[in-house]
Design an enzyme around this catalytic site. Structure first.
Site, PDB file in Angstrom:
ATOM      1  N   SER A 152       4.398   7.358  -3.862  1.00 18.65           N
ATOM      2  CA  SER A 152       4.088   6.062  -3.221  1.00 18.65           C
ATOM      3  C   SER A 152       4.611   6.309  -1.622  1.00 18.65           C
ATOM      4  O   SER A 152       5.657   6.947  -1.391  1.00 18.65           O
ATOM      5  CB  SER A 152       4.504   4.913  -3.779  1.00 18.65           C
ATOM      6  OG  SER A 152       4.318   3.696  -3.327  1.00 18.65           O
ATOM      7  N   TYR A 165      10.537  -0.339  -8.220  1.00 13.63           N
ATOM      8  CA  TYR A 165       9.420   0.197  -8.038  1.00 13.63           C
ATOM      9  C   TYR A 165      10.044   1.317  -6.701  1.00 13.63           C
ATOM     10  O   TYR A 165       9.711   2.372  -6.796  1.00 13.63           O
ATOM     11  CB  TYR A 165       8.207  -0.541  -7.739  1.00 13.63           C
ATOM     12  CG  TYR A 165       6.994   0.151  -7.401  1.00 13.63           C
ATOM     13  CD1 TYR A 165       6.374   0.526  -8.369  1.00 13.63           C
ATOM     14  CD2 TYR A 165       6.663   0.508  -6.152  1.00 13.63           C
ATOM     15  CE1 TYR A 165       4.978   1.464  -8.304  1.00 13.63           C
ATOM     16  CE2 TYR A 165       5.696   1.585  -5.994  1.00 13.63           C
ATOM     17  CZ  TYR A 165       4.805   1.630  -6.907  1.00 13.63           C
ATOM     18  OH  TYR A 165       3.570   2.669  -6.891  1.00 13.63           O
TER      19      TYR A 165
END
Length: 267
Positions: A152, A165
């Site tokens: 990401s 995350y």
């Protein structure tokens, strides 16, 4: 899409929706037989497999929780039993359990790290074991095999309210690079894709309304949201011999989000 992956069976985790679905379909269009992994919604997974079979490829849906060692090993054993081997493994499965840091529970932390990071470790480990066993087949690919980790932009951009995350994706980056360094002499290529804002169910609130979309575009210099197919095309390139000299990189597919657009007008 060119048929560049014929004879190279692939396994994609979390492939029943979103980015994983798009990657599985793109690999199938490019000639790969595909294992569609899922942990819930078997009907959606089977629909993806059926669509891939519509391209003239073989496809099966296999359930496994990627954070569970035994389930991962069972999935890989079944995939290899059906397809003979694997040449491409995409470690895509991921989730979020967001909370302000001082309110984040240990369960929220463990759940995200377990799937997003430990799950990628377990799948990559099973993949490497098979790749080492088989070795290079130059009739199929110049590389022994390819692993693609789904990271990401938050492997490099801090994300308040999403510490678990962001930490998991930072971990994915170093897992990928360390593994790439270790297995490169075996001609196993390991890379990551780092998506930015992609139109998927996990982030519907960020793009569903005009106001939300306008706010999102403040972070994206290219001024459009990414589509799952953008990630699928990147995965095909990383899995193909077109990228044969590429290993140990994070390929950012983010419309320029990591260009820090807030600094375009000062800072």
């Amino acid at each position: 899409m060119p048929i560049v992956l014929e004879g190279q069976p692939a396994l994609v985790t979390g492939a029943n929706s979103g980015i994983g679905r798009a990657v599985a379909l793109a690999l199938g269009r490019a000639g790969a037989d595909v294992v569609v992994n899922y942990v819930s919604d078997p009907e959606a997974a089977e629909a993806v497999a059926a669509e891939i079979r519509g391209f003239g490829r073989r496809a099966i849906a296999l359930r496994a929780d990627v954070s569970d060692e035994q389930e991962v090993e069972t999935m890989f054993a079944e995939a290899i039993k059906v397809f003979g081997t694997l040449h491409v493994v995409v470690c895509n499965a991921g989730l979020q359990r967001d909370a302000p840091f001082h309110q984040m529970t240990l369960d929220q932390w463990h759940t995200v790290i377990g799937v997003n990071l430990t799950g990628q470790f377990l799948c990559a480990r099973s993949a490497v074991r098979e790749f080492v066993r088989r070795g290079v087949d130059e009739k199929v690919s110049t590389a022994a095999s390819k692993i693609i980790h789904m990271s990401s932009v938050h492997e490099m951009i801090p994300w308040a309210g999403h510490a678990n995350y962001a930490a998991s994706k930072g971990g994915v980056e170093m897992l990928m690079k360390s593994l790439a360094q270790e297995v490169a002499p075996l001609r196993i290529r390991v890379n990551a894709i780092a998506p930015g804002a992609i139109r998927t169910p996990i982030n519907t609130a960020a793009w569903q309304t005009p106001d939300a979309y306008a706010d999102l575009m403040k972070l994206v210099p290219y001024k459009r949201i990414g589509e799952p197919a953008d990630i699928g095309q990147a995965a095909v390139w990383l899995a193909s011999d077109a990228s044969d000299y590429v290993t140990g990189i994070s390929l950012f597919v983010d419309g320029g989000m990591t260009l820090f657009p807030g600094f375009a007008s000062g800072g």
